[in-house]
Scaffold this motif. Sequence first.
Motif, PDB file in Angstrom:
ATOM      1  N   TRP A 160       0.822  -1.210   0.000  1.00 53.74           N
ATOM      2  CA  TRP A 160       0.000   0.000   0.000  1.00 53.74           C
ATOM      3  C   TRP A 160       0.852   1.254   0.000  1.00 53.74           C
ATOM      4  O   TRP A 160       1.924   1.290   0.604  1.00 53.74           O
ATOM      5  N   MET A 161       0.315   2.308  -0.646  1.00 51.89           N
ATOM      6  CA  MET A 161       0.884   3.653  -0.577  1.00 51.89           C
ATOM      7  C   MET A 161      -0.178   4.601  -0.064  1.00 51.89           C
ATOM      8  O   MET A 161      -1.304   4.624  -0.583  1.00 51.89           O
ATOM      9  N   THR A 162       0.172   5.393   0.944  1.00 47.52           N
ATOM     10  CA  THR A 162      -0.750   6.374   1.521  1.00 47.52           C
ATOM     11  C   THR A 162      -0.136   7.763   1.424  1.00 47.52           C
ATOM     12  O   THR A 162       1.025   7.963   1.801  1.00 47.52           O
ATOM     13  N   ALA A 171      -1.399   8.497  -7.888  1.00 52.02           N
ATOM     14  CA  ALA A 171      -1.112   8.041  -9.242  1.00 52.02           C
ATOM     15  C   ALA A 171       0.255   7.364  -9.296  1.00 52.02           C
ATOM     16  O   ALA A 171       0.433   6.338  -9.970  1.00 52.02           O
ATOM     17  N   GLY A 172       1.218   7.919  -8.580  1.00 56.45           N
ATOM     18  CA  GLY A 172       2.542   7.311  -8.549  1.00 56.45           C
ATOM     19  C   GLY A 172       2.517   5.924  -7.932  1.00 56.45           C
ATOM     20  O   GLY A 172       3.120   4.989  -8.458  1.00 56.45           O
ATOM     21  N   GLY A 173       1.828   5.784  -6.803  1.00 51.57           N
ATOM     22  CA  GLY A 173       1.722   4.481  -6.173  1.00 51.57           C
ATOM     23  C   GLY A 173       0.992   3.479  -7.044  1.00 51.57           C
ATOM     24  O   GLY A 173       1.389   2.314  -7.160  1.00 51.57           O
ATOM     25  N   TYR A 174      -0.074   3.938  -7.680  1.00 53.46           N
ATOM     26  CA  TYR A 174      -0.843   3.077  -8.568  1.00 53.46           C
ATOM     27  C   TYR A 174       0.026   2.574  -9.716  1.00 53.46           C
ATOM     28  O   TYR A 174       0.020   1.378 -10.049  1.00 53.46           O
ATOM     29  N   ASN A 175       0.807   3.454 -10.306  1.00 53.55           N
ATOM     30  CA  ASN A 175       1.672   3.073 -11.424  1.00 53.55           C
ATOM     31  C   ASN A 175       2.815   2.171 -10.989  1.00 53.55           C
ATOM     32  O   ASN A 175       3.403   1.459 -11.820  1.00 53.55           O
ATOM     33  N   ALA A 176       3.132   2.183  -9.702  1.00 51.15           N
ATOM     34  CA  ALA A 176       4.151   1.282  -9.170  1.00 51.15           C
ATOM     35  C   ALA A 176       3.564  -0.064  -8.771  1.00 51.15           C
ATOM     36  O   ALA A 176       4.292  -0.927  -8.254  1.00 51.15           O
ATOM     37  N   GLY A 177       2.261  -0.245  -8.996  1.00 52.23           N
ATOM     38  CA  GLY A 177       1.608  -1.509  -8.689  1.00 52.23           C
ATOM     39  C   GLY A 177       1.081  -1.623  -7.276  1.00 52.23           C
ATOM     40  O   GLY A 177       0.744  -2.727  -6.816  1.00 52.23           O
ATOM     41  N   LEU A 178       0.994  -0.483  -6.588  1.00 50.45           N
ATOM     42  CA  LEU A 178       0.544  -0.478  -5.201  1.00 50.45           C
ATOM     43  C   LEU A 178      -0.942  -0.178  -5.102  1.00 50.45           C
ATOM     44  O   LEU A 178      -1.506   0.503  -5.951  1.00 50.45           O
ATOM     45  N   ARG A 179      -1.567  -0.669  -4.044  1.00 48.36           N
ATOM     46  CA  ARG A 179      -2.886  -0.197  -3.677  1.00 48.36           C
ATOM     47  C   ARG A 179      -2.709   1.134  -2.940  1.00 48.36           C
ATOM     48  O   ARG A 179      -1.678   1.347  -2.297  1.00 48.36           O
ATOM     49  N   THR A 180      -3.688   2.005  -3.053  1.00 48.80           N
ATOM     50  CA  THR A 180      -3.474   3.380  -2.595  1.00 48.80           C
ATOM     51  C   THR A 180      -4.573   3.867  -1.658  1.00 48.80           C
ATOM     52  O   THR A 180      -5.742   3.499  -1.804  1.00 48.80           O
ATOM     53  N   ILE A 181      -4.161   4.705  -0.710  1.00 50.75           N
ATOM     54  CA  ILE A 181      -5.093   5.400   0.190  1.00 50.75           C
ATOM     55  C   ILE A 181      -4.786   6.888   0.098  1.00 50.75           C
ATOM     56  O   ILE A 181      -3.644   7.314   0.331  1.00 50.75           O
TER      57      ILE A 181
END
Length: 214
Positions: A160-162, A171-181
């Motif tokens: 996860w990225m928060t 958007a950065g976390g999503y593009n890195a394959g992370l789930r995001t908060i």
Amino acid sequence: MRLAIFDLDGTLVDRTSAFADAITTLSHDHGYGPEIESWLLTELADRADRADFDRLRAAFPIAESSDHLWRVYIDRMASAVTCRPAVLVALTRLKDAGWSIGVATNGASDIQRAKVRATGLADLIDGIAASGDIDVRKPDPRLFELAAARCGTQLTPGDWMTGDNPETDIAGGYNAGLRTIWVRGRSWPDGLDTPHHTVDDVTEAVDYLLAHSR
């Protein structure tokens, strides 16, 4: 081990109020007038590094060296920045539950690490990646990958990225394959993929991670 990566400024710590206090103190201690103080408040509002003080010295007749002013700025920011006790408690709960905690932050390495040490976050964070480490800024996936590596692991789809910034954190976390908060505060731009979850405070993000990791 489950990995939770967090943004630093505006998510875990309050940079905005610390910044204003640091500039006011720095200006007062050096006898700078309102024109220089206003320049600093404007030019360093989003981020700051040592080169900004080269620009300051080019704009005004200042005796102090850029290196000196940068060190003073770091000290003043470290003295002024805060991390709420509730955030420290929340991260302690996350760590006690077996999570690895990382930080991915845009900013010069020395000042970002000074904030982490000054606020007590250093005792809770397993690894920090600052953009100054490799001259790469979020939303570049490489900074998230470095944060994971600093935690002794690598990114997996369950991590996860928060953060509070839609473009750099979410958007950065999503593009890195992370789930995001996303921690609300800024307006959400058109065209960005929506976060997996949205909260009003980073402590709520920790609650969500703990509730959905069993």
